[in-house]
Design an enzyme around this catalytic site. Sequence first.
Site, PDB file in Angstrom:
ATOM      1  N   ASP A   1       5.064  10.715   8.071  1.00 46.54           N
ATOM      2  CA  ASP A   1       5.487  12.053   7.653  1.00 46.54           C
ATOM      3  C   ASP A   1       5.449  12.988   8.865  1.00 46.54           C
ATOM      4  O   ASP A   1       4.509  12.966   9.656  1.00 46.54           O
ATOM      5  CB  ASP A   1       4.566  12.582   6.543  1.00 46.54           C
ATOM      6  CG  ASP A   1       5.174  13.768   5.809  1.00 46.54           C
ATOM      7  OD1 ASP A   1       5.512  13.609   4.623  1.00 46.54           O
ATOM      8  OD2 ASP A   1       5.317  14.842   6.432  1.00 46.54           O
ATOM      9  N   ILE A   2       6.481  13.811   8.976  1.00 52.34           N
ATOM     10  CA  ILE A   2       6.585  14.697  10.147  1.00 52.34           C
ATOM     11  C   ILE A   2       5.529  15.809  10.115  1.00 52.34           C
ATOM     12  O   ILE A   2       5.203  16.378  11.160  1.00 52.34           O
ATOM     13  CB  ILE A   2       8.008  15.287  10.210  1.00 52.34           C
ATOM     14  CG1 ILE A   2       8.367  15.713  11.615  1.00 52.34           C
ATOM     15  CG2 ILE A   2       8.192  16.430   9.227  1.00 52.34           C
ATOM     16  CD1 ILE A   2       9.850  16.048  11.786  1.00 52.34           C
TER      17      ILE A   2
ATOM     18  N   GLY B   1       6.688  19.957  -6.440  1.00 50.76           N
ATOM     19  CA  GLY B   1       6.583  19.984  -4.980  1.00 50.76           C
ATOM     20  C   GLY B   1       7.608  19.142  -4.255  1.00 50.76           C
ATOM     21  O   GLY B   1       7.521  18.982  -3.035  1.00 50.76           O
ATOM     22  N   GLN B   2       8.602  18.603  -4.972  1.00 53.91           N
ATOM     23  CA  GLN B   2       9.614  17.804  -4.268  1.00 53.91           C
ATOM     24  C   GLN B   2      10.504  18.722  -3.443  1.00 53.91           C
ATOM     25  O   GLN B   2      11.082  19.682  -3.972  1.00 53.91           O
ATOM     26  CB  GLN B   2      10.464  16.981  -5.249  1.00 53.91           C
ATOM     27  CG  GLN B   2      11.439  16.056  -4.514  1.00 53.91           C
ATOM     28  CD  GLN B   2      12.211  15.114  -5.434  1.00 53.91           C
ATOM     29  OE1 GLN B   2      12.146  15.220  -6.660  1.00 53.91           O
ATOM     30  NE2 GLN B   2      12.935  14.194  -4.834  1.00 53.91           N
TER      31      GLN B   2
ATOM     32  N   HIS C   1      10.910   9.274  -2.466  1.00 50.43           N
ATOM     33  CA  HIS C   1       9.952   8.827  -1.458  1.00 50.43           C
ATOM     34  C   HIS C   1       8.567   8.760  -2.069  1.00 50.43           C
ATOM     35  O   HIS C   1       8.199   9.581  -2.906  1.00 50.43           O
ATOM     36  CB  HIS C   1       9.948   9.740  -0.230  1.00 50.43           C
ATOM     37  CG  HIS C   1       9.840  11.195  -0.555  1.00 50.43           C
ATOM     38  ND1 HIS C   1      10.927  11.938  -0.992  1.00 50.43           N
ATOM     39  CD2 HIS C   1       8.782  12.048  -0.541  1.00 50.43           C
ATOM     40  CE1 HIS C   1      10.533  13.181  -1.215  1.00 50.43           C
ATOM     41  NE2 HIS C   1       9.232  13.273  -0.959  1.00 50.43           N
ATOM     42  N   LEU C   2       7.810   7.762  -1.625  1.00 50.17           N
ATOM     43  CA  LEU C   2       6.414   7.623  -2.017  1.00 50.17           C
ATOM     44  C   LEU C   2       5.572   8.083  -0.838  1.00 50.17           C
ATOM     45  O   LEU C   2       5.732   7.581   0.275  1.00 50.17           O
ATOM     46  CB  LEU C   2       6.079   6.163  -2.335  1.00 50.17           C
ATOM     47  CG  LEU C   2       6.602   5.588  -3.657  1.00 50.17           C
ATOM     48  CD1 LEU C   2       8.107   5.442  -3.641  1.00 50.17           C
ATOM     49  CD2 LEU C   2       5.938   4.262  -3.948  1.00 50.17           C
TER      50      LEU C   2
HETATM   51  P1  5GP Z   1       8.108  16.181  -0.920  1.00 51.70           P
HETATM   52  O1  5GP Z   1       7.640  17.590  -0.727  1.00 51.70           O
HETATM   53  O2  5GP Z   1       9.600  16.134  -1.202  1.00 51.70           O
HETATM   54  O3  5GP Z   1       7.314  15.369  -1.890  1.00 51.70           O
HETATM   55  O4  5GP Z   1       7.877  15.462   0.461  1.00 51.70           O
HETATM   56  C1  5GP Z   1       8.758  15.541   1.530  1.00 51.70           C
HETATM   57  C2  5GP Z   1       7.996  15.122   2.756  1.00 51.70           C
HETATM   58  O5  5GP Z   1       8.927  14.791   3.752  1.00 51.70           O
HETATM   59  C3  5GP Z   1       7.092  16.210   3.303  1.00 51.70           C
HETATM   60  O6  5GP Z   1       5.755  15.728   3.369  1.00 51.70           O
HETATM   61  C4  5GP Z   1       7.687  16.514   4.669  1.00 51.70           C
HETATM   62  O7  5GP Z   1       6.707  16.792   5.639  1.00 51.70           O
HETATM   63  C5  5GP Z   1       8.459  15.245   4.984  1.00 51.70           C
HETATM   64  N1  5GP Z   1       9.651  15.409   5.794  1.00 51.70           N
HETATM   65  C6  5GP Z   1      10.642  16.326   5.598  1.00 51.70           C
HETATM   66  N2  5GP Z   1      11.608  16.166   6.523  1.00 51.70           N
HETATM   67  C7  5GP Z   1      11.213  15.133   7.319  1.00 51.70           C
HETATM   68  C8  5GP Z   1      11.795  14.503   8.448  1.00 51.70           C
HETATM   69  O8  5GP Z   1      12.872  14.854   8.930  1.00 51.70           O
HETATM   70  N3  5GP Z   1      11.114  13.470   9.008  1.00 51.70           N
HETATM   71  C9  5GP Z   1       9.915  13.044   8.504  1.00 51.70           C
HETATM   72  N4  5GP Z   1       9.321  12.010   9.122  1.00 51.70           N
HETATM   73  N5  5GP Z   1       9.330  13.613   7.432  1.00 51.70           N
HETATM   74  C10 5GP Z   1       9.976  14.654   6.852  1.00 51.70           C
END
Ligand code: 5GP
Length: 117
Positions: free
Chosen positions: A33-34, A96-97, A103-104
């Site tokens: 995760d970034i 929070g998506q 993604h998991l």
């Molecule tokens: P969500 O909030 O949708 O459950 O999680 C999305 C996740 O993707 C977040 O933890 C965010 O830091 C990560 N993320 C978003 N954009 C990128 C990216 O371009 N690269 C990587 N490695 N992670 C990302």
Amino acid sequence: MTEALGCVFCRIAAHQAPAKILYEDDQCVAFEDIRPRAPVHALVIPKKHIAALDAGLETDEALLGHLLVVSARVAREKGIDRSGFRTVINTNAGAGQTVFHLHLHVMGGRIMHWPPG
Ligand code: 5GP
Ligand code: ZN
């Protein structure tokens, strides 16, 4: 089967955007995760574009199971299997998506409090 290049996770799956890849096979990719929220924070995604867990996935049961197996493998390879890890799927904005490609999250390396916020 990508949603072309409007989707950042499709771009990562196609190696058209940078990511620190931890595991890859014909069905999925795991990467760091970034913006990690734990010492270990990886994401496991299907290569196929699926927007979210509520996308009508009755024909994708095998793929969904595979993502869980790969999540456990990533946890083991990152050394957080014995100490404990959390596998999370956020579905839709209220949960929070923020990226609408399934993604998991695989998180660990610290105490994971319950319930999550
Ligand atoms: P969500 O909030 O949708 O459950 O999680 C999305 C996740 O993707 C977040 O933890 C965010 O830091 C990560 N993320 C978003 N954009 C990128 C990216 O371009 N690269 C990587 N490695 N992670 C990302
Ligand atoms: Zn996508």
